[in-house]
Enzyme design. Structure first.
Site, mmCIF file in Angstrom:
data_model
loop_
_atom_site.group_PDB
_atom_site.id
_atom_site.type_symbol
_atom_site.label_atom_id
_atom_site.label_comp_id
_atom_site.label_asym_id
_atom_site.label_seq_id
_atom_site.Cartn_x
_atom_site.Cartn_y
_atom_site.Cartn_z
ATOM 1 N N LYS A 1 0.838 -1.201 0.000
ATOM 2 C CA LYS A 1 0.000 0.000 0.000
ATOM 3 C C LYS A 1 0.874 1.253 0.000
ATOM 4 O O LYS A 1 0.683 2.158 -0.813
ATOM 5 C CB LYS A 1 -0.924 0.002 1.231
ATOM 6 C CG LYS A 1 -1.859 1.185 1.255
ATOM 7 C CD LYS A 1 -2.697 1.220 2.512
ATOM 8 C CE LYS A 1 -1.945 1.900 3.618
ATOM 9 N NZ LYS A 1 -2.737 2.175 4.801
ATOM 10 N N ASP A 42 -6.702 1.163 1.166
ATOM 11 C CA ASP A 42 -6.655 1.516 2.586
ATOM 12 C C ASP A 42 -7.984 1.101 3.217
ATOM 13 O O ASP A 42 -8.801 0.425 2.584
ATOM 14 C CB ASP A 42 -6.369 3.018 2.761
ATOM 15 C CG ASP A 42 -7.601 3.848 2.488
ATOM 16 O OD1 ASP A 42 -8.540 3.341 1.811
ATOM 17 O OD2 ASP A 42 -7.670 4.990 2.955
#
Ligand code: SF4
Length: 227
Positions: free
Chosen positions: A126, A145
């Protein structure tokens, strides 16, 4: 309960279209002025709000300049500088060791590949995706997220639970031109309307296509639990 579009790809495209109209200025909310600051801000933002990170990095980025300075500072001093951030001790260590590696192995530059970035301390896929997209203009994937995770499940785009698996499914559905923007649109909608605990389905631009819409649906598909 809304009625999703006939295919998952059409559902994804409609979501993008509607959210883009609702949030035309959607973009990253972390503040930074170079790639290293971006990397540090993203490491700090894990389990912490962007507002809190921005408040803390204002002084941090004035105090330290370049990876050499982060690599040279003591653990105690950097942890103290970050003390209002969640998990500040671990994050201080990640930043110091990451800065060291950038100096020793990358000539002081933040690397520009997924493999090299994810070898750095505290950098998962991420974080690497955010740095590639906003620091290097390289879009290799979709940043998943907590907002992207929740909204994608609520809106019926995926039944997966792990961010890596969700990302793979979304990459099949979201048009590639929108891989970067999809995250920001989900974050804006997740903050403004489709919040974790109390989504405002009555005032949602996606209500008619959302299978979790509270009016009729008894289940929040994000958690699989009743509303
Ligand atoms: S606010 Fe409600 S209707 Fe809108 S996306 Fe979230 S769960 Fe669906």
């Amino acid at each position: 309960m809304g009625t999703p579009r006939p295919t998952d790809a059409e559902q994804a495209e409609t979501i993008v279209d509607r959210l883009e109209a609702a949030y035309p200025d959607s973009t990253i909310s972390l503040r930074y002025s170079n790639r290293l600051e971006l990397l540090i801000a993203v490491i700090l933002s894990a389990q912490c709000t962007d507002e809190r990170v921005n408040a803390e990095t204002k002084a941090l980025f004035e105090k330290y300049d370049g990876p050499e300075e982060y690599a040279a500072v003591s653990q105690d001093e950097l942890a103290e500088d970050l003390s209002s951030i969640t998990y500040y001790n671990s994050k201080a260590e990640y930043i110091r060791t990451t800065a060291e590696r950038i100096v020793e192995e990358h000539d002081g530059d933040v690397p520009d590949t997924m493999d090299e970035l994810t070898e750095l301390s505290g950098v998962g896929r991420k974080t690497a995706n955010v740095v590639l997209q906003h620091g290097h203009d390289i879009v290799e994937g979709i940043v998943v997220d907590t907002h992207v995770q929740r909204l994608s499940r609520r809106l019926g785009l995926t039944e997966e639970e792990r961010p890596e698996a969700i990302e793979q499914e979304l990459m099949e559905l979201v048009p590639e031109d929108y891989w970067q923007q999809f995250t920001h649109l989900c974050i804006d909608h997740g903050r403004a309307t489709c919040t974790a605990r109390n989504p405002d389905c009555g005032d949602c631009v996606l209500a008619d296509i959302c299978p979790s819409e509270k009016g009729d649906s008894e289940i929040d598909l994000a958690s699989g639990e009743p509303w």
